[in-house]
Write an enzyme that holds these catalytic residues in place. Structure first.
Site, PDB file in Angstrom:
ATOM      1  N   ARG A 168     -10.856 -10.354 -12.501  1.00 14.02           N
ATOM      2  CA  ARG A 168      -9.590  -9.790 -12.957  1.00 14.02           C
ATOM      3  C   ARG A 168      -8.583 -10.940 -13.086  1.00 14.02           C
ATOM      4  O   ARG A 168      -8.891 -12.084 -12.759  1.00 14.02           O
ATOM      5  CB  ARG A 168      -9.064  -8.741 -11.961  1.00 14.02           C
ATOM      6  CG  ARG A 168      -8.546  -9.327 -10.655  1.00 14.02           C
ATOM      7  CD  ARG A 168      -8.059  -8.260  -9.698  1.00 14.02           C
ATOM      8  NE  ARG A 168      -6.746  -7.747 -10.067  1.00 14.02           N
ATOM      9  CZ  ARG A 168      -5.882  -7.196  -9.210  1.00 14.02           C
ATOM     10  NH1 ARG A 168      -6.204  -7.099  -7.920  1.00 14.02           N
ATOM     11  NH2 ARG A 168      -4.726  -6.743  -9.607  1.00 14.02           N
ATOM     12  N   ARG A 169      -7.391 -10.634 -13.577  1.00 13.65           N
ATOM     13  CA  ARG A 169      -6.311 -11.610 -13.707  1.00 13.65           C
ATOM     14  C   ARG A 169      -6.807 -12.911 -14.344  1.00 13.65           C
ATOM     15  O   ARG A 169      -6.513 -14.001 -13.865  1.00 13.65           O
ATOM     16  CB  ARG A 169      -5.702 -11.891 -12.332  1.00 13.65           C
ATOM     17  CG  ARG A 169      -4.978 -10.678 -11.766  1.00 13.65           C
ATOM     18  CD  ARG A 169      -4.295 -10.961 -10.454  1.00 13.65           C
ATOM     19  NE  ARG A 169      -3.214 -10.015 -10.243  1.00 13.65           N
ATOM     20  CZ  ARG A 169      -2.480  -9.961  -9.146  1.00 13.65           C
ATOM     21  NH1 ARG A 169      -2.708 -10.798  -8.158  1.00 13.65           N
ATOM     22  NH2 ARG A 169      -1.510  -9.095  -9.023  1.00 13.65           N
ATOM     23  N   HIS A 229     -10.380   0.614 -11.235  1.00 12.20           N
ATOM     24  CA  HIS A 229     -10.021   1.657 -10.270  1.00 12.20           C
ATOM     25  C   HIS A 229      -8.571   2.119 -10.446  1.00 12.20           C
ATOM     26  O   HIS A 229      -8.306   3.298 -10.630  1.00 12.20           O
ATOM     27  CB  HIS A 229     -10.240   1.142  -8.843  1.00 12.20           C
ATOM     28  CG  HIS A 229      -9.339   1.767  -7.814  1.00 12.20           C
ATOM     29  ND1 HIS A 229      -9.504   3.066  -7.376  1.00 12.20           N
ATOM     30  CD2 HIS A 229      -8.257   1.288  -7.166  1.00 12.20           C
ATOM     31  CE1 HIS A 229      -8.566   3.355  -6.494  1.00 12.20           C
ATOM     32  NE2 HIS A 229      -7.790   2.298  -6.343  1.00 12.20           N
ATOM     33  N   PHE A 230      -7.624   1.156 -10.411  1.00 10.72           N
ATOM     34  CA  PHE A 230      -6.246   1.661 -10.288  1.00 10.72           C
ATOM     35  C   PHE A 230      -5.629   2.157 -11.593  1.00 10.72           C
ATOM     36  O   PHE A 230      -4.589   2.785 -11.571  1.00 10.72           O
ATOM     37  CB  PHE A 230      -5.337   0.679  -9.529  1.00 10.72           C
ATOM     38  CG  PHE A 230      -5.117  -0.656 -10.163  1.00 10.72           C
ATOM     39  CD1 PHE A 230      -4.445  -0.798 -11.353  1.00 10.72           C
ATOM     40  CD2 PHE A 230      -5.559  -1.801  -9.510  1.00 10.72           C
ATOM     41  CE1 PHE A 230      -4.228  -2.043 -11.902  1.00 10.72           C
ATOM     42  CE2 PHE A 230      -5.348  -3.053 -10.052  1.00 10.72           C
ATOM     43  CZ  PHE A 230      -4.686  -3.174 -11.269  1.00 10.72           C
ATOM     44  N   HIS A 231      -6.307   1.912 -12.740  1.00  9.98           N
ATOM     45  CA  HIS A 231      -5.811   2.607 -13.931  1.00  9.98           C
ATOM     46  C   HIS A 231      -6.151   4.096 -13.863  1.00  9.98           C
ATOM     47  O   HIS A 231      -5.575   4.896 -14.575  1.00  9.98           O
ATOM     48  CB  HIS A 231      -6.322   1.967 -15.221  1.00  9.98           C
ATOM     49  CG  HIS A 231      -5.553   0.718 -15.575  1.00  9.98           C
ATOM     50  ND1 HIS A 231      -5.847  -0.501 -15.036  1.00  9.98           N
ATOM     51  CD2 HIS A 231      -4.461   0.508 -16.356  1.00  9.98           C
ATOM     52  CE1 HIS A 231      -4.999  -1.404 -15.480  1.00  9.98           C
ATOM     53  NE2 HIS A 231      -4.130  -0.820 -16.282  1.00  9.98           N
ATOM     54  N   HIS A 257       0.829  -1.201   0.000  1.00  8.19           N
ATOM     55  CA  HIS A 257       0.000   0.000   0.000  1.00  8.19           C
ATOM     56  C   HIS A 257       0.867   1.256   0.000  1.00  8.19           C
ATOM     57  O   HIS A 257       0.575   2.219  -0.706  1.00  8.19           O
ATOM     58  CB  HIS A 257      -1.018   0.059   1.133  1.00  8.19           C
ATOM     59  CG  HIS A 257      -1.842   1.293   0.976  1.00  8.19           C
ATOM     60  ND1 HIS A 257      -2.890   1.377   0.096  1.00  8.19           N
ATOM     61  CD2 HIS A 257      -1.673   2.541   1.468  1.00  8.19           C
ATOM     62  CE1 HIS A 257      -3.347   2.617   0.091  1.00  8.19           C
ATOM     63  NE2 HIS A 257      -2.632   3.355   0.903  1.00  8.19           N
ATOM     64  N   TYR A 317       1.696   5.152  -2.513  1.00  7.79           N
ATOM     65  CA  TYR A 317       2.044   6.544  -2.194  1.00  7.79           C
ATOM     66  C   TYR A 317       3.414   6.913  -2.737  1.00  7.79           C
ATOM     67  O   TYR A 317       3.665   8.074  -3.078  1.00  7.79           O
ATOM     68  CB  TYR A 317       1.905   6.816  -0.687  1.00  7.79           C
ATOM     69  CG  TYR A 317       0.447   6.858  -0.375  1.00  7.79           C
ATOM     70  CD1 TYR A 317      -0.321   7.912  -0.866  1.00  7.79           C
ATOM     71  CD2 TYR A 317      -0.184   5.813   0.254  1.00  7.79           C
ATOM     72  CE1 TYR A 317      -1.677   7.929  -0.713  1.00  7.79           C
ATOM     73  CE2 TYR A 317      -1.555   5.822   0.432  1.00  7.79           C
ATOM     74  CZ  TYR A 317      -2.294   6.884  -0.057  1.00  7.79           C
ATOM     75  OH  TYR A 317      -3.647   6.891   0.077  1.00  7.79           O
TER      76      TYR A 317
HETATM   77  C1  HEM Z   1      -2.366   0.961 -23.137  1.00  8.75           C
HETATM   78  C2  HEM Z   1      -2.404   1.096 -21.842  1.00  8.75           C
HETATM   79  C3  HEM Z   1      -2.876   0.020 -20.893  1.00  8.75           C
HETATM   80  C4  HEM Z   1      -3.778  -0.994 -21.088  1.00  8.75           C
HETATM   81  C5  HEM Z   1      -4.584  -1.307 -22.334  1.00  8.75           C
HETATM   82  C6  HEM Z   1      -3.839  -1.742 -19.855  1.00  8.75           C
HETATM   83  C7  HEM Z   1      -4.641  -2.861 -19.651  1.00  8.75           C
HETATM   84  C8  HEM Z   1      -4.679  -3.619 -18.499  1.00  8.75           C
HETATM   85  C9  HEM Z   1      -5.603  -4.691 -18.224  1.00  8.75           C
HETATM   86  C10 HEM Z   1      -6.706  -5.166 -19.160  1.00  8.75           C
HETATM   87  C11 HEM Z   1      -5.306  -5.199 -17.005  1.00  8.75           C
HETATM   88  C12 HEM Z   1      -6.035  -6.315 -16.264  1.00  8.75           C
HETATM   89  C13 HEM Z   1      -5.644  -7.669 -16.712  1.00  8.75           C
HETATM   90  C14 HEM Z   1      -6.223  -8.742 -15.843  1.00  8.75           C
HETATM   91  O1  HEM Z   1      -6.475  -8.517 -14.633  1.00  8.75           O
HETATM   92  O2  HEM Z   1      -6.418  -9.871 -16.352  1.00  8.75           O
HETATM   93  C15 HEM Z   1      -4.183  -4.437 -16.492  1.00  8.75           C
HETATM   94  C16 HEM Z   1      -3.583  -4.648 -15.289  1.00  8.75           C
HETATM   95  C17 HEM Z   1      -2.652  -3.796 -14.718  1.00  8.75           C
HETATM   96  N1  HEM Z   1      -2.179  -2.617 -15.263  1.00  8.75           N
HETATM   97 FE1  HEM Z   1      -2.602  -1.879 -17.079  1.00  8.75          FE
HETATM   98  N2  HEM Z   1      -2.993  -1.167 -18.942  1.00  8.75           N
HETATM   99  C18 HEM Z   1      -2.389  -0.081 -19.537  1.00  8.75           C
HETATM  100  C19 HEM Z   1      -1.485   0.787 -18.947  1.00  8.75           C
HETATM  101  C20 HEM Z   1      -1.033   0.690 -17.660  1.00  8.75           C
HETATM  102  C21 HEM Z   1      -0.160   1.638 -17.026  1.00  8.75           C
HETATM  103  C22 HEM Z   1       0.398   2.887 -17.687  1.00  8.75           C
HETATM  104  C23 HEM Z   1       0.066   1.184 -15.760  1.00  8.75           C
HETATM  105  C24 HEM Z   1       0.892   1.767 -14.648  1.00  8.75           C
HETATM  106  C25 HEM Z   1       1.707   2.774 -14.741  1.00  8.75           C
HETATM  107  C26 HEM Z   1      -0.658  -0.062 -15.608  1.00  8.75           C
HETATM  108  C27 HEM Z   1      -0.660  -0.846 -14.477  1.00  8.75           C
HETATM  109  C28 HEM Z   1      -1.315  -2.049 -14.344  1.00  8.75           C
HETATM  110  C29 HEM Z   1      -1.210  -2.900 -13.186  1.00  8.75           C
HETATM  111  C30 HEM Z   1      -0.379  -2.651 -11.935  1.00  8.75           C
HETATM  112  C31 HEM Z   1      -2.040  -4.013 -13.423  1.00  8.75           C
HETATM  113  C32 HEM Z   1      -2.300  -5.180 -12.466  1.00  8.75           C
HETATM  114  C33 HEM Z   1      -1.539  -6.383 -12.886  1.00  8.75           C
HETATM  115  C34 HEM Z   1      -1.926  -7.583 -12.067  1.00  8.75           C
HETATM  116  O3  HEM Z   1      -3.124  -7.787 -11.774  1.00  8.75           O
HETATM  117  O4  HEM Z   1      -1.008  -8.323 -11.710  1.00  8.75           O
HETATM  118  N3  HEM Z   1      -1.326  -0.325 -16.780  1.00  8.75           N
HETATM  119  N4  HEM Z   1      -3.833  -3.472 -17.416  1.00  8.75           N
HETATM  120 CU    CU Z   2      -4.009   0.074  -0.530  1.00 14.87          CU
END
Ligand code: HEM
Ligand code: CU
Length: 579
Positions: free
Chosen positions: A448-449, A385-387, A231, A235
């Protein structure tokens, strides 16, 4: 070198050594190059999830391998390298002193070697454990070691900065520490403390288990250690953006920071509330008593205080700027801000991040509330949320500031400036569509995931769930727009990097004056009392959590890989309770 056509730098800028210049270039260039892989996988995830392809892998990269690369590169590598580069820049700019050369380069090499180790493990398919690396999924030991080196490397410079700060404070005991410096020092103090837990998790629990020296692992304890770090990590992502909001945005808008003290109060409150709330990621974990979940849940709402102070202070600062630019009506100031001024493109990057953050904050309140969390837990709502936080204000301020720092220090003009200023708006449109799809999907149970294209979004599969077609399609549309915006950014950033130098490069940061520059209050210009209160709250919140996680962990877990539901090593009666 003789450069006849090159203009002299403006006033107040700072000439920095070649060594620090090169360091900052590399610390911005390496993560932004890797980000191309991170963004590619983001797009691929939306494609798989929308059921456009029904495979477990594409171009020899598996879904979970891609998701690990996406999370680790975007959320850990990019953010850590940037925070260090930005920290060097703020300390050097405000104190006019450079960090110790060898400390700075040692930090760089630790981070780079760590990143290469983890990248090798992920790209060779030996570490598809996602960026949270929860056991019982097991990665190659080099992944854990690489992550540890990256993290340790990122806090090494804190010691050099703290040293410069202490010397400066001795020479200037009655001068307020510059707000941006408070931001950097608060941020890295939080980072140093929270990473101790993840270092313990990696070195004492995960590595011996991944090496086969201990047969099983205490999953709850590992997760509790991870979230002590995890967490506060958010920050660590956010505070550079906050620093830019308080110290640069008002100036870029053509105004002043409404209150300097509000910024200080906010930053010190983050010191108190960033760490002792990690259990709010474990509301569904057994082995942690309900009372602790309740206590940390309540502390989580403590973060609302600095968030509201920030929202009101920034709104007042922008109102002041709008009025100075000629606005007469109550809310007319919104229309007077320099949204599309390509010379002030950093304003566009920062304001777009703020817009997304409103939605990120609101959806975060849902996550933080115990009962509502049970509805959205592990659904697509979470990435929705976190995007709007990490891929919102965090990401936009990182890429905007990377471009700003690079072009300033290198003395190069921005490549395609008119395109550059529309990139953040495109990104906002993309994310709003993308996150609507994910959040809506999450509310109707979309997990998710999960590579949905294999089953739930495959009409030929008996699990096909047609309700999730519109939600995943929306996410795909948003994802395509975000990828397009990111592509334009890469063109602008690398185009600037490969263009000719036109000025003598210098380190220059926008500096907002304060409208209310309150008198120095010693409590808000010192770290000691805050660190003591921080320590007390952490002990209250975490001693019982760690005690319960160690005492009632249930059976220890043997290692697993994502593709097989059977453990890698057979579990025997003799080793299952052996922690
Ligand atoms: C073109 C831009 C992006 C797209 C299309 C995208 C798409 C996605 C999607 C669909 C997931 C969920 C996948 C799942 O849970 O099965 C995901 C997870 C995630 N994304 Fe992105 N994302 C983008 C950019 C970013 C950026 C810029 C960041 C951070 C700076 C980011 C951080 C994350 C993180 C931390 C997760 C979680 C991974 C996990 O569950 O282990 N994403 N993204
Ligand atoms: Cu938190």
């Amino acid at each position: 070198m003789n450069l006849p056509n090159i203009k002299r730098p403006k006033n107040k800028t700072m000439q920095i050594s070649r060594s620090l210049k090169r360091l900052i270039y590399w610390e911005l260039g390496i993560p932004l190059t890797l980000l191309t892989i991170g963004i590619y996988h983001g797009l691929m995830q939306t494609i798989y999830r929308a059921g456009v392809i029904h495979q477990s892998s594409f171009a020899h990269l598996d879904y979970y391998q891609g998701l690990t690369l996406h999370g680790v590169i975007n959320a850990i590598v990019l953010t850590s390298f940037f925070a260090v580069a930005f920290g060097h820049a703020t300390i050097a700019f405000y104190f006019k002193r450079e960090p110790h050369k060898w400390v700075a380069w040692l930090s760089f090499w630790l981070m780079t070697v760590g990143t290469l180790m983890a990248a090798w493990a992920m790209l060779s398919g030996k570490a598809s454990v996602l960026y949270t690396f929860y056991p019982p999924l097991k990665a190659h030991p080099l992944f854990y070691l690489g992550a540890a080196l990256l993290i340790v490397g990122s806090w090494v410079p804190l010691f050099s900065w703290a040293n410069i700060y202490v010397k400066w404070k001795k020479e200037n005991p009655l001068v307020k520490t510059p707000l941006a410096v408070v931001g950097t020092l608060v941020n890295f103090t939080i980072w140093f403390i929270c990473t101790l837990a993840v270092a313990y998790e990696v070195l004492v629990l995960l590595l011996p288990w991944a090496m086969g020296w201990t047969p099983t692992i205490n999953v709850t304890l590992a997760r509790t250690l991870f979230w002590f770090f995890g967490h506060a990590l958010v920050y660590f992502w956010l505070l550079p953006a906050y620093t830019m909001y308080y110290t640069m945005l008002p100036k870029l808008a053509g105004g002043k920071l409404f209150s300097d003290l509000a910024g200080r109060v906010t930053l010190f409150l983050f010191l108190l509330f960033s760490v002792p709330v990690g259990v709010h990621h474990q509301f569904s974990d057994p082995s942690i008593p309900r009372g602790i979940k309740m206590f940390q849940g309540l502390l989580t709402f403590g973060v609302a205080i600095p968030s509201f102070i920030t929202a009101f202070t920034l709104a007042a600062s922008l109102e002041y700027a709008g009025k100075k630019r000629g606005s007469k009506s109550l809310l007319g100031f919104f229309k007077k801000l320099p949204y599309l001024d390509s010379n002030k493109y950093l304003f566009a990057y920062l304001i777009c991040g703020l817009i997304l953050f409103i939605f990120g904050g609101l959806t975060g309140i849902v996550n933080a509330s115990g009962q509502l969390n049970a509805v959205v837990h592990n659904t697509a709502w979470l990435p929705g949320h976190f995007h709007m936080t990490v891929a919102g204000p965090v990401f936009l301020s990182i890429i905007g500031m990377s471009l700003y720092l690079y072009s300033g220090i290198a003395g190069k003009k921005i490549f395609l400036p008119r395109i550059n200023v529309i990139i953040p708006y495109l990104w906002v449109i993309g994310i709003l569509i993308f996150s609507t799809g994910l959040s809506w999907g999450g509310l109707i149970g979309e997990p998710r995931r999960t590579n949905l294209g294999m089953t739930y979004l495959n009409p030929k599969n008996e699990l096909f769930t047609p309700e999730w077609v519109p939600t995943t399609m929306l996410a795909l549309c948003g994802g395509i727009i975000m990828t397009f915006a990111a592509l334009l950014f890469f063109i602008v950033f690398f185009g600037t990097m490969f263009s000719k130098k036109t000025e003598v490069g210098a380190l220059d940061l926008p500096v907002s004056e304060a409208l209310h520059d309150e008198k120095r209050i010693p409590l808000f210009d010192t770290f000691k009392p805050w660190l003591i209160i921080m320590g007390i709250i952490i002990l209250l919140a975490y001693v019982p959590a760690f005690y319960s996680a160690s005492k009632n962990p249930g059976p220890g877990a043997p290692p697993f890989t994502p593709e097989n539901p059977v453990p890698i090593q057979p579990v025997t009666k003799s080793n299952i309770y052996n922690q």
